[in-house]
Design a protein around this motif. Structure first.
Motif, PDB file in Angstrom:
ATOM      1  N   ARG A 154       0.848  -1.034   0.011  1.00 45.79           N
ATOM      2  CA  ARG A 154       0.166   0.063  -0.127  1.00 45.79           C
ATOM      3  C   ARG A 154       0.807   1.200   0.055  1.00 45.79           C
ATOM      4  NH1 ARG A 154      -3.311  -1.639   5.151  1.00 45.79           N
ATOM      5  NH2 ARG A 154      -1.293  -1.864   5.820  1.00 45.79           N
ATOM      6  N   ARG A 155       2.278   1.093   0.250  1.00 42.83           N
ATOM      7  CA  ARG A 155       3.251   2.298   0.062  1.00 42.83           C
ATOM      8  C   ARG A 155       4.068   2.111  -1.109  1.00 42.83           C
ATOM      9  NH1 ARG A 155       1.029   5.905   2.181  1.00 42.83           N
ATOM     10  NH2 ARG A 155       2.873   7.137   2.493  1.00 42.83           N
ATOM     11  N   CYS A 156       3.510   1.225  -2.121  1.00 42.59           N
ATOM     12  CA  CYS A 156       4.535   1.157  -3.195  1.00 42.59           C
ATOM     13  C   CYS A 156       3.659   1.705  -4.426  1.00 42.59           C
ATOM     14  CB  CYS A 156       4.561  -0.347  -3.440  1.00 42.59           C
ATOM     15  SG  CYS A 156       5.627  -0.821  -4.788  1.00 42.59           S
ATOM     16  N   CYS A 157       4.228   2.305  -5.277  1.00 41.33           N
ATOM     17  CA  CYS A 157       3.731   2.522  -6.789  1.00 41.33           C
ATOM     18  C   CYS A 157       4.569   1.881  -7.974  1.00 41.33           C
ATOM     19  CB  CYS A 157       3.769   4.029  -6.718  1.00 41.33           C
ATOM     20  SG  CYS A 157       3.190   4.691  -8.493  1.00 41.33           S
ATOM     21  N   ILE A 158       4.151   1.333  -8.955  1.00 40.10           N
ATOM     22  CA  ILE A 158       4.807   0.772 -10.015  1.00 40.10           C
ATOM     23  C   ILE A 158       4.740   1.927 -11.129  1.00 40.10           C
ATOM     24  CG2 ILE A 158       5.366  -1.001 -11.639  1.00 40.10           C
ATOM     25  CD1 ILE A 158       4.460  -2.923  -9.482  1.00 40.10           C
ATOM     26  N   ALA A 159       5.818   2.335 -11.762  1.00 42.20           N
ATOM     27  CA  ALA A 159       5.617   3.072 -13.007  1.00 42.20           C
ATOM     28  C   ALA A 159       6.837   2.566 -13.941  1.00 42.20           C
ATOM     29  CB  ALA A 159       6.249   4.637 -12.672  1.00 42.20           C
ATOM     30  N   GLY A 160       6.578   3.030 -15.166  1.00 43.77           N
ATOM     31  CA  GLY A 160       7.468   2.575 -16.276  1.00 43.77           C
ATOM     32  C   GLY A 160       6.901   3.441 -17.751  1.00 43.77           C
ATOM     33  N   ASP A 161       7.717   3.526 -18.488  1.00 46.80           N
ATOM     34  CA  ASP A 161       7.550   4.201 -19.657  1.00 46.80           C
ATOM     35  C   ASP A 161       7.719   3.177 -20.965  1.00 46.80           C
ATOM     36  OD1 ASP A 161      10.344   5.059 -21.116  1.00 46.80           O
ATOM     37  OD2 ASP A 161      10.383   5.052 -19.067  1.00 46.80           O
ATOM     38  N   SER A 162       7.024   3.381 -22.039  1.00 46.23           N
ATOM     39  CA  SER A 162       7.143   2.759 -23.271  1.00 46.23           C
ATOM     40  C   SER A 162       7.275   1.174 -22.945  1.00 46.23           C
ATOM     41  CB  SER A 162       8.578   3.165 -23.846  1.00 46.23           C
ATOM     42  OG  SER A 162       8.675   2.950 -25.091  1.00 46.23           O
ATOM     43  N   GLY A 164       9.126  -0.108 -20.731  1.00 45.35           N
ATOM     44  CA  GLY A 164       9.052  -0.595 -19.345  1.00 45.35           C
ATOM     45  C   GLY A 164       7.608  -0.217 -18.704  1.00 45.35           C
ATOM     46  N   GLY A 165       6.689   0.548 -19.476  1.00 40.59           N
ATOM     47  CA  GLY A 165       5.028   0.632 -19.238  1.00 40.59           C
ATOM     48  C   GLY A 165       4.460  -0.767 -19.222  1.00 40.59           C
ATOM     49  N   ALA A 166       5.145  -1.339 -20.619  1.00 44.16           N
ATOM     50  CA  ALA A 166       4.462  -2.692 -21.144  1.00 44.16           C
ATOM     51  C   ALA A 166       4.755  -3.636 -20.120  1.00 44.16           C
ATOM     52  CB  ALA A 166       4.908  -3.314 -22.531  1.00 44.16           C
ATOM     53  N   LEU A 167       5.901  -3.918 -19.674  1.00 42.69           N
ATOM     54  CA  LEU A 167       6.424  -4.513 -18.348  1.00 42.69           C
ATOM     55  C   LEU A 167       5.659  -4.256 -16.933  1.00 42.69           C
ATOM     56  CD1 LEU A 167      10.181  -4.699 -18.718  1.00 42.69           C
ATOM     57  CD2 LEU A 167       8.736  -6.211 -19.280  1.00 42.69           C
ATOM     58  N   ALA A 168       5.392  -3.065 -16.638  1.00 37.10           N
ATOM     59  CA  ALA A 168       4.563  -2.558 -15.510  1.00 37.10           C
ATOM     60  C   ALA A 168       3.220  -3.248 -15.622  1.00 37.10           C
ATOM     61  CB  ALA A 168       4.660  -1.278 -15.150  1.00 37.10           C
ATOM     62  N   LEU A 169       2.655  -3.107 -16.618  1.00 40.03           N
ATOM     63  CA  LEU A 169       1.175  -3.689 -16.746  1.00 40.03           C
ATOM     64  C   LEU A 169       1.168  -5.079 -16.763  1.00 40.03           C
ATOM     65  CD1 LEU A 169      -0.147  -1.181 -19.467  1.00 40.03           C
ATOM     66  CD2 LEU A 169      -0.776  -1.355 -17.025  1.00 40.03           C
ATOM     67  N   ALA A 170       2.304  -5.805 -17.588  1.00 38.39           N
ATOM     68  CA  ALA A 170       2.232  -7.353 -17.528  1.00 38.39           C
ATOM     69  C   ALA A 170       2.550  -7.594 -16.134  1.00 38.39           C
ATOM     70  CB  ALA A 170       3.395  -7.652 -18.403  1.00 38.39           C
ATOM     71  N   LEU A 171       3.450  -7.027 -15.291  1.00 37.53           N
ATOM     72  CA  LEU A 171       3.626  -7.422 -14.162  1.00 37.53           C
ATOM     73  C   LEU A 171       2.273  -7.440 -13.400  1.00 37.53           C
ATOM     74  CD1 LEU A 171       5.535  -8.101 -11.676  1.00 37.53           C
ATOM     75  CD2 LEU A 171       6.176  -5.574 -11.602  1.00 37.53           C
ATOM     76  N   LEU A 172       1.767  -6.349 -13.286  1.00 37.72           N
ATOM     77  CA  LEU A 172       0.507  -6.173 -12.371  1.00 37.72           C
ATOM     78  C   LEU A 172      -0.386  -7.335 -12.873  1.00 37.72           C
ATOM     79  CD1 LEU A 172      -0.229  -2.181 -12.887  1.00 37.72           C
ATOM     80  CD2 LEU A 172       0.487  -3.663 -10.909  1.00 37.72           C
ATOM     81  N   GLN A 173      -0.713  -7.572 -14.096  1.00 39.26           N
ATOM     82  CA  GLN A 173      -1.650  -8.893 -14.271  1.00 39.26           C
ATOM     83  C   GLN A 173      -1.093 -10.091 -13.690  1.00 39.26           C
ATOM     84  OE1 GLN A 173      -2.340  -8.537 -18.687  1.00 39.26           O
ATOM     85  NE2 GLN A 173      -3.407  -6.585 -18.462  1.00 39.26           N
ATOM     86  N   ARG A 174       0.255 -10.231 -13.759  1.00 38.19           N
ATOM     87  CA  ARG A 174       0.822 -11.498 -13.653  1.00 38.19           C
ATOM     88  C   ARG A 174       0.856 -11.489 -11.869  1.00 38.19           C
ATOM     89  NH1 ARG A 174       7.003 -13.647 -14.440  1.00 38.19           N
ATOM     90  NH2 ARG A 174       6.382 -13.765 -16.464  1.00 38.19           N
ATOM     91  N   LEU A 175       0.977 -10.551 -11.518  1.00 39.41           N
ATOM     92  CA  LEU A 175       0.709 -10.465  -9.714  1.00 39.41           C
ATOM     93  C   LEU A 175      -0.514 -10.863  -9.286  1.00 39.41           C
ATOM     94  CD1 LEU A 175       2.971  -7.267  -8.893  1.00 39.41           C
ATOM     95  CD2 LEU A 175       3.836  -9.828  -8.583  1.00 39.41           C
ATOM     96  N   ARG A 176      -1.587 -10.105 -10.135  1.00 39.80           N
ATOM     97  CA  ARG A 176      -2.986 -10.673  -9.679  1.00 39.80           C
ATOM     98  C   ARG A 176      -3.425 -11.891  -9.826  1.00 39.80           C
ATOM     99  NH1 ARG A 176      -6.607  -8.568 -14.305  1.00 39.80           N
ATOM    100  NH2 ARG A 176      -5.138 -10.473 -15.017  1.00 39.80           N
ATOM    101  N   ASP A 177      -3.048 -12.342 -11.169  1.00 35.70           N
ATOM    102  CA  ASP A 177      -3.258 -13.682 -11.287  1.00 35.70           C
ATOM    103  C   ASP A 177      -2.583 -14.819 -10.263  1.00 35.70           C
ATOM    104  OD1 ASP A 177      -4.531 -12.835 -13.694  1.00 35.70           O
ATOM    105  OD2 ASP A 177      -3.100 -13.742 -14.862  1.00 35.70           O
ATOM    106  N   ARG A 178      -1.416 -14.444  -9.713  1.00 34.33           N
ATOM    107  CA  ARG A 178      -0.716 -15.369  -8.790  1.00 34.33           C
ATOM    108  C   ARG A 178      -1.177 -14.924  -7.314  1.00 34.33           C
ATOM    109  NH1 ARG A 178       5.404 -15.922 -11.701  1.00 34.33           N
ATOM    110  NH2 ARG A 178       4.449 -16.752 -13.216  1.00 34.33           N
ATOM    111  N   GLY A 179      -2.034 -14.242  -7.187  1.00 35.52           N
ATOM    112  CA  GLY A 179      -2.562 -13.803  -5.742  1.00 35.52           C
ATOM    113  C   GLY A 179      -1.603 -13.116  -4.917  1.00 35.52           C
ATOM    114  N   LEU A 180      -0.717 -12.276  -5.376  1.00 38.10           N
ATOM    115  CA  LEU A 180       0.207 -11.538  -4.601  1.00 38.10           C
ATOM    116  C   LEU A 180      -0.368 -10.240  -4.607  1.00 38.10           C
ATOM    117  CD1 LEU A 180       3.468 -12.615  -6.335  1.00 38.10           C
ATOM    118  CD2 LEU A 180       2.561 -13.393  -4.204  1.00 38.10           C
TER     119      LEU A 180
END
Length: 316
Positions: A154-162, A164-180
């Motif tokens: 709750r004290r973290c933000c993920i950011a990325g550009d270009s 890195g933005g693709a990686l950020a969004l893919a990471l969010l989807q992967r974390l959600r799918d893994r229940g993290l």
């Protein structure tokens, strides 16, 4: 005087990018293309990042090199995990340290810049695996000089550009799918969300884009994901599931080819019930925020700082 100087800086940047970078893509085909692209990026890094380099502390994060920006005490306020762009193949460390320092000043958070593995030496999913390891290491207090008891998401933000933005969004989807646990929010600067090239602005804005042509897409995709199905959500997060993601903020230029990658992503996010903001800046280069001398870059970073502060403060 200030407005005049800003217009001059913007015009000079436009002329340089359109004269030096935009024509380059058609000359980068073949096995030497990425090597030549990196050589050009290294020269640009000395120019863009020169004179604004920030004091940094090197760190190893579960085998992934990186650096902290901001002293250790800043981590008590939270962490901004920033994933750099560069077409999955290139890194401009001085440029991104300067951008990280600007974000650190605006948020008060400690900024972490991981050096995830790059293609073509390390194709997909190496980079995505790296940033997942970094994030989970933060949560588990497995990062040297990180938060004392592990990072509260709750004290973290993920950011990325270009890229890195693709990686950020893919990471969010992967974390959600893994229940993290997911971070409080995410910021995407001109992200690549559809490597399949399904965004109309790829064609519509090819002439108005300051930096890119359609020739960039096959070069970078072949390096990053050879033989892969580009519709894989890990490569094209637009085509993944968007439910359950944290609040998102997208900043993009009206004239760039990737405009609709953000527009369509915001539509998908909102349709899935995710809070998503879209800020379209008129006629600027891709990821203009790295050009810190531009007034619009400063304004964009100010807005990003307010977005992050609002959502980290709102977290219980």
């Amino acid at each position: 005087m200030g407005n005049w100087l800003d217009r001059c800086r913007k015009l000079l940047l436009r002329l340089l990018l359109r004269a030096l970078l935009k024509p380059l893509w058609r000359r980068l085909a073949g096995p030497e293309g990425i090597r030549r692209l990196r050589a050009h990026a290294a020269r640009a890094d000395r120019w863009v990042g020169g004179g604004r380099d920030a004091a940094v502390q090197s760190v190893q994060l579960e085998g992934v090199a990186g650096c902290w920006i901001g002293d250790a005490a800043a981590a008590q306020h939270g962490v901004l995990l920033y994933l750099h762009g560069g077409g999955f193949c290139v890194h401009m460390p001085a440029t991104y340290r300067a951008l990280g320092a600007a974000l650190q000043q605006r948020t008060g958070l400690r900024v972490l810049l991981p050096d995830y593995r790059l293609a073509p030496e390390h194709p997909y999913p190496a980079g995505l695996d790296d940033v997942e390891r970094v994030y989970t290491a933060l949560l588990a207090n497995a990062v040297a000089d990180g938060p004392a008891e592990g990072l509260d998401p709750r004290r973290c933000c993920i950011a990325g550009d270009s890229a890195g933005g693709a990686l950020a969004l893919a990471l969010l989807q992967r974390l959600r799918d893994r229940g993290l646990p997911l971070p409080a929010c995410a910021v995407l600067l001109s992200p690549v969300t559809d490597l399949c090239g399904g965004s109309p602005s790829w064609q519509r804005n090819e002439r108005s884009d300051w930096m890119f042509t359609l020739a960039a897409q096959p070069l970078l995709c072949e390096a990053y994901a050879p033989g892969r199905d580009l519709a894989d959500p890990g490569l094209s997060p637009l085509l993944g599931h968007w439910h359950g993601l944290p609040p998102l903020a997208f900043h993009v230029s009206s004239s760039e080819m990737l405009l609709d990658d953000s527009v369509r992503a915001v539509e998908r996010a909102r349709a899935a019930g995710v809070a998503a903001e879209l800020r379209i800046w008129p006629d600027l280069p891709h990821v203009f925020q790295v050009a810190l001398s531009l007034r619009d870059a400063q304004r964009s970073l100010d807005e990003i700082g307010h977005f992050i502060a609002r959502h980290l403060k709102a977290s219980p």
